[in-house]
Design an enzyme around this catalytic site. Structure first.
Site, PDB file in Angstrom:
ATOM      1  CE1 TYR A 186      -4.230  -1.340  -0.114  1.00  0.00           C
ATOM      2  CE2 TYR A 186      -3.634  -2.661   1.775  1.00  0.00           C
ATOM      3  CZ  TYR A 186      -4.523  -2.330   0.705  1.00  0.00           C
ATOM      4  OH  TYR A 186      -5.578  -3.354   0.503  1.00  0.00           O
ATOM      5  CG  ASN A 209     -12.573  -2.972   0.948  1.00  0.00           C
ATOM      6  OD1 ASN A 209     -11.679  -3.935   1.506  1.00  0.00           O
ATOM      7  ND2 ASN A 209     -12.440  -2.227   0.495  1.00  0.00           N
TER       8      ASN A 209
HETATM    9  P1  DAT Z   1      -9.840  -0.170  -3.683  1.00  0.00           P
HETATM   10  O1  DAT Z   1      -9.357  -1.261  -2.724  1.00  0.00           O
HETATM   11  O2  DAT Z   1     -11.103  -0.144  -4.082  1.00  0.00           O
HETATM   12  O3  DAT Z   1      -8.616  -0.062  -4.746  1.00  0.00           O
HETATM   13  P2  DAT Z   1      -8.231   2.215  -2.520  1.00  0.00           P
HETATM   14  O4  DAT Z   1      -7.190   1.797  -3.229  1.00  0.00           O
HETATM   15  O5  DAT Z   1      -8.753   3.569  -2.792  1.00  0.00           O
HETATM   16  O6  DAT Z   1      -9.683   1.477  -2.871  1.00  0.00           O
HETATM   17  O7  DAT Z   1      -7.963   2.015  -0.953  1.00  0.00           O
HETATM   18  C1  DAT Z   1      -7.405   0.873  -0.732  1.00  0.00           C
HETATM   19  C2  DAT Z   1      -7.990   0.307   0.514  1.00  0.00           C
HETATM   20  O8  DAT Z   1      -7.923   1.162   1.820  1.00  0.00           O
HETATM   21  C3  DAT Z   1      -9.631  -0.002   0.407  1.00  0.00           C
HETATM   22  O9  DAT Z   1      -9.771  -1.184  -0.089  1.00  0.00           O
HETATM   23  C4  DAT Z   1      -9.819   0.195   1.787  1.00  0.00           C
HETATM   24  C5  DAT Z   1      -9.058   1.233   2.478  1.00  0.00           C
HETATM   25  N1  DAT Z   1      -9.743   2.725   2.244  1.00  0.00           N
HETATM   26  C6  DAT Z   1      -9.878   3.387   1.245  1.00  0.00           C
HETATM   27  N2  DAT Z   1     -10.682   4.576   1.437  1.00  0.00           N
HETATM   28  C7  DAT Z   1     -10.931   4.506   3.006  1.00  0.00           C
HETATM   29  C8  DAT Z   1     -11.506   5.079   3.867  1.00  0.00           C
HETATM   30  N3  DAT Z   1     -12.186   6.443   3.530  1.00  0.00           N
HETATM   31  N4  DAT Z   1     -11.922   4.834   5.018  1.00  0.00           N
HETATM   32  C9  DAT Z   1     -11.284   3.474   5.555  1.00  0.00           C
HETATM   33  N5  DAT Z   1     -10.723   2.689   4.412  1.00  0.00           N
HETATM   34  C10 DAT Z   1     -10.331   3.206   3.411  1.00  0.00           C
END
Ligand code: DAT
Ligand code: MG
Length: 135
Positions: A50, A113
Site C-alpha cells: 500500500y 471490504n
Molecule cells: P480499492 O481497494 O477499491 O482499490 P483504494 O485503493 O482507494 O480502494 O483504497 C485501498 C484500501 O484502503 C480500500 O480497499 C480500503 C481502504 N480505504 C480506502 N479509503 C478508505 C476510507 N475512506 N476509510 C477507510 N478505509 C479506506
C-alpha cells in the site's frame, strides 16, 4: 490479449470462510487462476503493498486490519482482467457497491471490504512482482 491482475482475499473474508465463494466468482466469469497462496503479512510488507496510501489517515487502521490474520494472494488472468475483477468486486465502500458484487454481498465496512484488486495493468505487474517474486 490476456492480462493479469492481482487479488487479495482479505482477513475478514478468510475469517468468514468465503475464500472458495470468492474464487468461484472469477472462474464463473471465465477468468483464470494462475497462482494462489495463503499467507500472513507483517506491517512492513503491508507498507510495500500500500505504498501509495502510506500518508493517508485511513492507512494505520488498514495496516492493522491487513496484518490481523491470513490473506489469500491470487493472480487472476484473462482478457481485460484488471477491469473485470474490479467490476466483480464492486465499489470500495460497500454502501456504494453494485448489487451482486463481492463487496455488496460480503464487505462489512469501507475498511473491511473483503478483497483487493489491482487498479491498472501496471500496478498489477508491480504487485505480482512484490507478492510472487519467483514468478
Ligand atoms: P480499492 O481497494 O477499491 O482499490 P483504494 O485503493 O482507494 O480502494 O483504497 C485501498 C484500501 O484502503 C480500500 O480497499 C480500503 C481502504 N480505504 C480506502 N479509503 C478508505 C476510507 N475512506 N476509510 C477507510 N478505509 C479506506
Ligand atoms: Mg486500490
Amino acid at each position: 490479449m490476456t492480462e493479469r491482475t492481482f487479488v487479495i482475499i482479505k482477513p475478514d473474508a478468510v475469517r468468514a470462510g468465503i475464500v472458495g465463494e470468492i474464487l468461484s466468482r472469477y472462474e464463473r466469469e471465465g477468468l483464470g487462476l494462475e497462482a494462489i497462496e495463503m499467507r500472513s503479512i507483517d506491517g512492513d510488507f503491508a507498507d510495500r503493498h500500500y505504498a501509495a496510501h502510506l500518508e493517508r489517515d485511513f492507512y494505520p487502521p488498514l495496516r492493522e486490519f491487513m496484518t490481523s490474520g491470513p490473506v489469500v494472494a491470487v493472480v487472476v488472468s484473462g482478457p481485460d482482467a484488471v477491469r473485470r475483477v474490479r467490476t466483480i468486486h464492486g465499489a470500495t465502500d460497500p454502501a456504494e457497491a453494485a448489487p451482486g458484487t463481492i463487496r455488496a454481498d460480503h464487505a462489512t465496512s469501507v475498511r473491511e471490504n473483503a478483497v483487493h484488486g489491482s487498479d491498472s495493468p501496471e500496478s498489477a505487474e508491480a504487485e505480482i512482482a512484490l507478492w510472487f517474486p519467483r514468478g
